[in-house]
Design an enzyme around this catalytic site. Structure first.
Site, mmCIF file in Angstrom:
data_model
loop_
_atom_site.group_PDB
_atom_site.id
_atom_site.type_symbol
_atom_site.label_atom_id
_atom_site.label_comp_id
_atom_site.label_asym_id
_atom_site.label_seq_id
_atom_site.Cartn_x
_atom_site.Cartn_y
_atom_site.Cartn_z
ATOM 1 N N GLN A 37 2.778 -6.088 5.779
ATOM 2 C CA GLN A 37 2.420 -5.978 4.679
ATOM 3 C C GLN A 37 3.694 -6.204 3.703
ATOM 4 O O GLN A 37 4.596 -6.498 4.832
ATOM 5 C CB GLN A 37 1.552 -4.190 4.164
ATOM 6 C CG GLN A 37 0.508 -3.946 4.065
ATOM 7 C CD GLN A 37 0.385 -2.364 3.617
ATOM 8 O OE1 GLN A 37 1.227 -1.620 3.505
ATOM 9 N NE2 GLN A 37 -0.115 -2.178 4.602
ATOM 10 N N GLU A 93 0.789 -1.213 0.382
ATOM 11 C CA GLU A 93 0.117 -0.458 0.077
ATOM 12 C C GLU A 93 0.794 1.275 -0.109
ATOM 13 O O GLU A 93 2.114 1.107 0.205
ATOM 14 C CB GLU A 93 -0.868 -0.059 1.125
ATOM 15 C CG GLU A 93 -1.668 1.069 0.783
ATOM 16 C CD GLU A 93 -3.026 1.163 2.333
ATOM 17 O OE1 GLU A 93 -3.678 1.713 2.178
ATOM 18 O OE2 GLU A 93 -2.507 0.300 3.419
ATOM 19 N N ASN A 113 -12.630 -1.447 -0.932
ATOM 20 C CA ASN A 113 -11.854 -1.767 -0.030
ATOM 21 C C ASN A 113 -12.537 -1.264 1.146
ATOM 22 O O ASN A 113 -12.805 0.008 1.937
ATOM 23 C CB ASN A 113 -10.435 -1.273 0.762
ATOM 24 C CG ASN A 113 -9.838 -1.554 1.443
ATOM 25 O OD1 ASN A 113 -9.502 -2.624 1.687
ATOM 26 N ND2 ASN A 113 -9.262 -0.008 2.351
ATOM 27 N N GLU A 114 -12.343 -2.190 2.306
ATOM 28 C CA GLU A 114 -13.403 -1.736 4.024
ATOM 29 C C GLU A 114 -14.547 -1.334 3.644
ATOM 30 O O GLU A 114 -14.596 0.070 4.072
ATOM 31 C CB GLU A 114 -12.118 -1.341 5.069
ATOM 32 C CG GLU A 114 -11.511 -2.468 5.226
ATOM 33 C CD GLU A 114 -10.196 -1.529 6.314
ATOM 34 O OE1 GLU A 114 -10.416 -1.433 6.260
ATOM 35 O OE2 GLU A 114 -9.078 -2.814 6.557
ATOM 36 N N TYR A 164 -7.183 -8.461 11.990
ATOM 37 C CA TYR A 164 -5.457 -8.450 12.716
ATOM 38 C C TYR A 164 -5.593 -8.958 13.906
ATOM 39 O O TYR A 164 -6.116 -8.819 14.695
ATOM 40 C CB TYR A 164 -5.673 -6.692 12.641
ATOM 41 C CG TYR A 164 -4.527 -5.866 10.865
ATOM 42 C CD1 TYR A 164 -3.528 -5.747 10.491
ATOM 43 C CD2 TYR A 164 -6.077 -5.834 10.569
ATOM 44 C CE1 TYR A 164 -3.765 -5.692 9.028
ATOM 45 C CE2 TYR A 164 -6.156 -5.087 9.295
ATOM 46 C CZ TYR A 164 -4.799 -4.866 8.851
ATOM 47 O OH TYR A 164 -4.723 -4.362 7.330
ATOM 48 N N GLU A 211 -6.048 -9.158 3.757
ATOM 49 C CA GLU A 211 -5.700 -8.304 5.241
ATOM 50 C C GLU A 211 -4.930 -9.324 6.085
ATOM 51 O O GLU A 211 -6.932 -8.667 6.969
ATOM 52 C CB GLU A 211 -6.333 -6.859 5.565
ATOM 53 C CG GLU A 211 -6.101 -5.779 4.135
ATOM 54 C CD GLU A 211 -5.895 -4.222 4.619
ATOM 55 O OE1 GLU A 211 -6.264 -3.423 5.307
ATOM 56 O OE2 GLU A 211 -6.511 -3.831 3.262
#
Length: 520
Positions: free
Chosen positions: A372, A52, A199-200, A266, A323
């Site tokens: 990432q 990103e 995204n999201e 996460y 992610e």
């Protein structure tokens, strides 16, 4: 102790103790692998990466520009690209993340000196030069030999903007957009393997409801036209944590229009976003909480798969964890918006536990993208100007390369003890097995216990096992990590074990370790 040999250039105390027989082992855990019932293929893109526009993840970390004194190829760092190629990166997702929903693709084409400079409002409020745009990204992917996953802008963009971007990238006609691509230096169409619509959408991508997003998704997907042989697979933006409403809505309303539904999770040691926990210098309490929290992804996947199995019994819709990874408090003295954190043995164990879980769901989990690739969150590589180091997570990915496009094999664990801490417990041993493309049977083992070594008895019915050979990753301390002054403090060591006189094979796995071996 002739069941195992270790050879390591920079021997550490832990491995010395192992070689000297300095550990006592409890009764063995039995791992039974059934080769007669091969399961689904583990898609290589389960080992996908994510780059990103965030901090130094792209600029400096990977892209330094063609005029840099750091050796590069068309601006991409030779040292970083070489290391990533060695890791067999199968797929790269770009340009975000939250950044994707503020990114307008026309800003990143044409002469670099004429591209508009914007402000990256999501990550640090720094200037975004747009020096890395569409052409540069595909150059990166082609240098890596990786598939491409482009994330479209639904938040501040439109169906028209995404439709035109897809045409610009994929058209082999003489249309104005295809001719503009040629003018900018690319004659043939780019190979766009996957394209995501937003995204999201539940958060930074627009704070949308599942219903509203699904309607927008269906509308936009309708207009993403490309030559049939060049059309990317289209991905929908899904939910996170235990929320299955996004998966339910999209798989009911748009299952014929999507390759898969994305999901984000996460791992945070404390479970609190405000104070997440340190990347280094942590104690066993945060070692345990981190591993315990990362294992929760298994139940999250199961809940979403239950929904998919109900709405899509043909299993045509994939579940894509695009992610995931550890998220700690940023390193002191760094820009909080850059999400720069160190990477320790703990991160390698977290990665391996997730790999084994993804393998268990190979029929649905067709792609994952760790967050990432360089200098951001659970990175493979850290850089400091012209310096570069490989993290423990990099080494875990490298060890698991044989599992890319391998055929999963059913595996059972018997007498697996619990690793307990402060009244809570998790399984001590995690395991996964597969038949790789080279024909060999590979076994991955993780010991989550930082204090206790274990014995694992390997049983493959109908097969006479003579030996196992591979690598082990461990270290003396739970927060052992590499630095620019000592970049090889932690790295894999050769590992082997031979069958005993009784014809049985037992692997002795040290505490806090990851092992990947070929069973012969």
């Amino acid at each position: 102790m002739n069941h195992r040999t270790y050879n390591i250039k920079n021997a550490v105390a832990t491995l010395c103790l192992i070689a000297a027989g300095g550990y006592a082992y409890a009764a063995p855990v039995t791992v039974t692998i059934d080769t007669s019932k091969p399961g689904p293929v583990i898609n290589k893109n389960v080992y996908g990466q994510f780059a990103e526009h965030l901090g130094t993840g792209i600029y400096e970390g990977m892209y330094v520009g063609p005029k840099s004194k750091i050796p590069n190829t068309r601006g991409w760092r030779n040292d970083v690209i070489g290391a990533l190629k060695e890791m067999h990166v199968p797929l790269v997702r770009w340009p975000g993340g939250c950044f994707a929903d503020e990114y307008h693709w026309r800003d990143g084409i044409g002469a670099r000196e004429k591209r508009p400079v914007k402000v990256n409002t999501n990550w640090g409020g720094v200037e975004e030069s747009n020096a890395v745009g569409t052409h540069e990204f595909f150059d990166l992917a082609e240098q890596l030999g990786a598939d491409t996953y482009v994330n479209g802008n639904l938040g501040t963009g439109s169906a028209q903007e995404m439709s035109e971007w897809v045409e610009y990238m994929t058209s082999d006609s003489k249309s104005t957009l295809a001719e503009l691509r040629r003018k900018n230096g690319r004659d043939k169409p780019f190979k766009v393997d996957f394209f995501a619509i937003g995204n999201e959408a539940w958060g930074c991508g627009g704070n949308m409801t599942p219903r509203y997003y699904t309607d927008l998704y269906k509308q936009t997907e309708t207009f993403l036209r490309a030559p049939k042989h060049l059309r990317p697979q289209i991905i929908a933006s899904g939910g996170n944590d235990y929320d299955t409403t996004w998966t339910d809505m999209i798989s009911r309303e748009a299952k014929k229009q999507t390759y898969g539904i994305s999901f984000h999770y996460y791992t945070i040691p404390t479970g609190k976003w405000e104070v997440k926990g340190a990347a280094t210098g942590f104690n066993e309490s945060e070692w345990f909480s981190t591993l315990s929290n990362t294992l929760k992804i298994d139940s999250m996947i199961k809940k979403n798969v239950e929904v998919l199995d109900r709405n899509d019994p043909e299993k045509k819709v994939g579940f894509l964890v695009d992610e995931w990874g550890t998220w700690y408090d940023v390193e002191k003295g760094t820009n909080a918006g850059f999400l720069y954190q160190q990477n320790t043995l703990r991160d390698a164990v977290v990665a391996a536990l997730n790999f084994n879980i993804f393998h268990d769901h190979a029929d649905r989990v067709k792609m994952t993208n760790i967050a990432q690739m360089v200098n951001v969150l659970q990175a493979m590589i850290l850089t400091d100007k012209d310096k570069m180091l490989l993290t423990p997570t990099y080494h875990a990915y490298h060890m698991y390369v044989p599992f890319q496009d391998a055929t999963s094999l059913p595996l059972t664990l018997k007498d697996n003890p619990q690793y307990s801490y402060n009244g809570s417990s998790i399984p001590e041993i995690s395991a996964s097995a597969a038949r790789a493309k080279d024909g060999k049977l590979y076994l991955a083992l993780v010991n989550t216990n930082p204090n206790k070594d274990a014995e694992v008895a390997v049983d493959v019915p109908g097969v006479s096992i003579k030996s196992v050979k591979g690598r082990v990753l461990t270290a003396p301390a739970i927060d052992t990590h590499n630095t620019f002054q000592a970049p090889d403090t932690i790295k894999p060591a050769p590992f082997s074990a031979n069958a005993g006189a009784d014809g049985k094979l037992t692997i002795k796995i040290p505490s806090k370790a990851v092992i990947v071996v070929a069973v012969e």
